[in-house]
Design an enzyme around this catalytic site. Structure first.
Site, PDB file in Angstrom:
ATOM      1  N   ASP A   1       1.066  -1.417   0.224  1.00  0.00           N
ATOM      2  CA  ASP A   1       0.002   0.172  -0.517  1.00  0.00           C
ATOM      3  C   ASP A   1       0.830   1.030   0.203  1.00  0.00           C
ATOM      4  O   ASP A   1       1.788   1.429   1.452  1.00  0.00           O
ATOM      5  CB  ASP A   1      -0.891   0.067   0.987  1.00  0.00           C
ATOM      6  CG  ASP A   1      -1.928   1.045   1.286  1.00  0.00           C
ATOM      7  OD1 ASP A   1      -1.836   1.953   0.374  1.00  0.00           O
ATOM      8  OD2 ASP A   1      -2.299   1.095   2.174  1.00  0.00           O
TER       9      ASP A   1
ATOM     10  N   THR B   1       0.111   4.287   0.067  1.00  0.00           N
ATOM     11  CA  THR B   1      -0.341   5.250   0.878  1.00  0.00           C
ATOM     12  C   THR B   1      -0.035   5.559   2.156  1.00  0.00           C
ATOM     13  O   THR B   1       1.234   4.712   2.919  1.00  0.00           O
ATOM     14  CB  THR B   1      -1.945   4.796   1.720  1.00  0.00           C
ATOM     15  OG1 THR B   1      -2.726   4.547   0.800  1.00  0.00           O
ATOM     16  CG2 THR B   1      -2.529   6.266   2.380  1.00  0.00           C
TER      17      THR B   1
ATOM     18  N   GLY C   1       5.417   8.885   0.802  1.00  0.00           N
ATOM     19  CA  GLY C   1       5.163  10.182   0.778  1.00  0.00           C
ATOM     20  C   GLY C   1       5.124  10.931   2.332  1.00  0.00           C
ATOM     21  O   GLY C   1       6.311  11.746   2.933  1.00  0.00           O
ATOM     22  N   ASP C   2       4.191  10.781   2.402  1.00  0.00           N
ATOM     23  CA  ASP C   2       4.217  11.349   3.851  1.00  0.00           C
ATOM     24  C   ASP C   2       5.294  11.023   5.238  1.00  0.00           C
ATOM     25  O   ASP C   2       6.014  11.738   6.091  1.00  0.00           O
ATOM     26  CB  ASP C   2       2.691  11.309   4.628  1.00  0.00           C
ATOM     27  CG  ASP C   2       1.229  11.530   3.651  1.00  0.00           C
ATOM     28  OD1 ASP C   2       1.324  12.618   3.196  1.00  0.00           O
ATOM     29  OD2 ASP C   2       0.701  11.621   3.570  1.00  0.00           O
TER      30      ASP C   2
ATOM     31  N   GLY D   1      -2.720   0.452   5.041  1.00  0.00           N
ATOM     32  CA  GLY D   1      -2.962   1.898   5.790  1.00  0.00           C
ATOM     33  C   GLY D   1      -1.643   3.033   5.347  1.00  0.00           C
ATOM     34  O   GLY D   1      -0.715   3.076   5.448  1.00  0.00           O
TER      35      GLY D   1
HETATM   36  O1  RIB Z   1      -0.651  11.264   1.709  1.00  0.00           O
HETATM   37  C1  RIB Z   1      -1.854   9.793   2.003  1.00  0.00           C
HETATM   38  C2  RIB Z   1      -3.024  10.717   2.313  1.00  0.00           C
HETATM   39  O2  RIB Z   1      -4.139  11.604   1.853  1.00  0.00           O
HETATM   40  C3  RIB Z   1      -4.286   9.386   2.907  1.00  0.00           C
HETATM   41  O3  RIB Z   1      -4.184   9.445   4.597  1.00  0.00           O
HETATM   42  C4  RIB Z   1      -5.100  10.392   2.563  1.00  0.00           C
HETATM   43  O4  RIB Z   1      -5.911  11.068   3.758  1.00  0.00           O
HETATM   44  C5  RIB Z   1      -4.614  11.415   1.850  1.00  0.00           C
HETATM   45  O5  RIB Z   1      -4.922  12.822   2.924  1.00  0.00           O
END
Ligand code: RIB
Length: 295
Positions: free
Chosen positions: A237, A239, A242-243, A278
């Site tokens: 995943d 998601t 990058g954060d 997640g």
């Molecule tokens: O960068 C991922 C995030 O982008 C997800 O957690 C979602 O909430 C969106 O804001």
């Protein structure tokens, strides 16, 4: 130096699908899970798990208790977060078999930021403190202007890119953290080298961290250049990968670490995040990152 992350908090409704639904099509998902996410929250948790003291500012709705609990469990300071009537932001995420996602955002309370609230939050921060921003809250231009007036160092992840970014005075940004697509949206250039040149031409004092997907990442500041390849993992995943990179980078700033070591650490953390499901819950702790040797 204090770190303030002013950003979004979302509930992520993640639907596993064969492929992302297209116009006019109806498909069924294999399953659905709810995670805590939002770029603001993800990056704050990543910075905290990387060992930094982080303050998170943003708005949550009456359903926002879980966000506060998660911040508390991770040592993220919640004193700047406000609870409003209304619903928190959420994201509808389609996750395909290759671990790639499509995201639909509902802003909810993330879009209720006011000038008064911004001034109140920023009153606790000053010269030399770091402000980390993404583009999932309203009043981004105002937040940047006020933080700049106070002498804060502004780190901008212009994601998702839209006209709110172009309305900002980007010359006030000290560090840009962006991917190739955002780089093209900001500069109009496609090739990584040309994106870097264009950004450096427009913002000669800024540090630039350009992520290049499977081609790794480049850091550029004046005459300095560092490159780092990705760590290959089985993609579960993407998601919040990058954060995770961004949060780890901000936590490493100002620690006197060599930039090569910083990029290695951030890339490892992002790779671990890609190998898990997640958003917040995919972000590794620094101890795990530091001993991780790849898959
Ligand atoms: O960068 C991922 C995030 O982008 C997800 O957690 C979602 O909430 C969106 O804001």
């Amino acid at each position: 130096m204090k770190i303030l992350d002013f950003g979004s908090l979302n509930y992520d409704y993640v639907y596993r699908v064969e492929h992302a639904v297209t116009a006019g099509e109806t498909i069924s998902s294999f399953d659905m899970e709810v995670f805590c996410g939002g770029k603001g929250l993800n990056q704050a948790i990543a910075a905290a798990r990387a060992g930094a003291k982080v303050y998170l500012a943003g708005m949550v709705g009456t359903d926002g208790k879980l966000f506060m609990d998660i911040c508390g469990e991770n040592g993220v300071d919640t004193s700047c977060i406000r609870q409003m009537s209304g619903k928190s932001g959420h994201a509808i995420i389609q996750l395909d078999k290759k671990g790639q996602n499509c995201i639909l955002l509902y802003g909810g309370t993330n879009q209720m930021i006011t000038k008064e609230y911004t001034d109140e939050v920023l009153s606790d921060f000053g010269e030399g403190d770091v402000l980390l921003l993404q583009n999932e809250v309203n009043l981004l231009d105002y937040i940047i202007d006020r933080a700049y007036d106070k002498g804060m160092k502004i780190v901008l992840n212009p994601s998702p890119f839209d006209e709110k970014i172009t309305a900002c005075d980007l010359s006030k940004v000290s560090v840009f953290m962006l991917n190739e697509i955002e780089g093209e949206q900001v500069t109009g250039e496609k090739e990584p080298e040309r994106i870097l040149e264009a950004l450096a031409g427009k913002f000669p004092e800024a540090e630039i961290v350009l992520t290049l997907g499977s081609n790794g990442v480049v850091y550029s500041h004046k005459d300095e250049r560092f490159r780092q390849d990705i760590y290959k993992v089985e993609t579960v995943d993407t998601t919040a990968a990058g954060d995770t990179f961004t949060g780890y980078f901000v936590a490493s700033m100002g620690k006197g670490m060599d930039m090569g070591a910083v990029l290695r650490r951030c890339s490892k953390a992002a790779a671990i995040a890609v190998s898990r499901k997640g958003a917040v819950n995919s972000i590794p702790m620094e101890k795990e990152v530091d001993r991780w040797q790849g898959q």
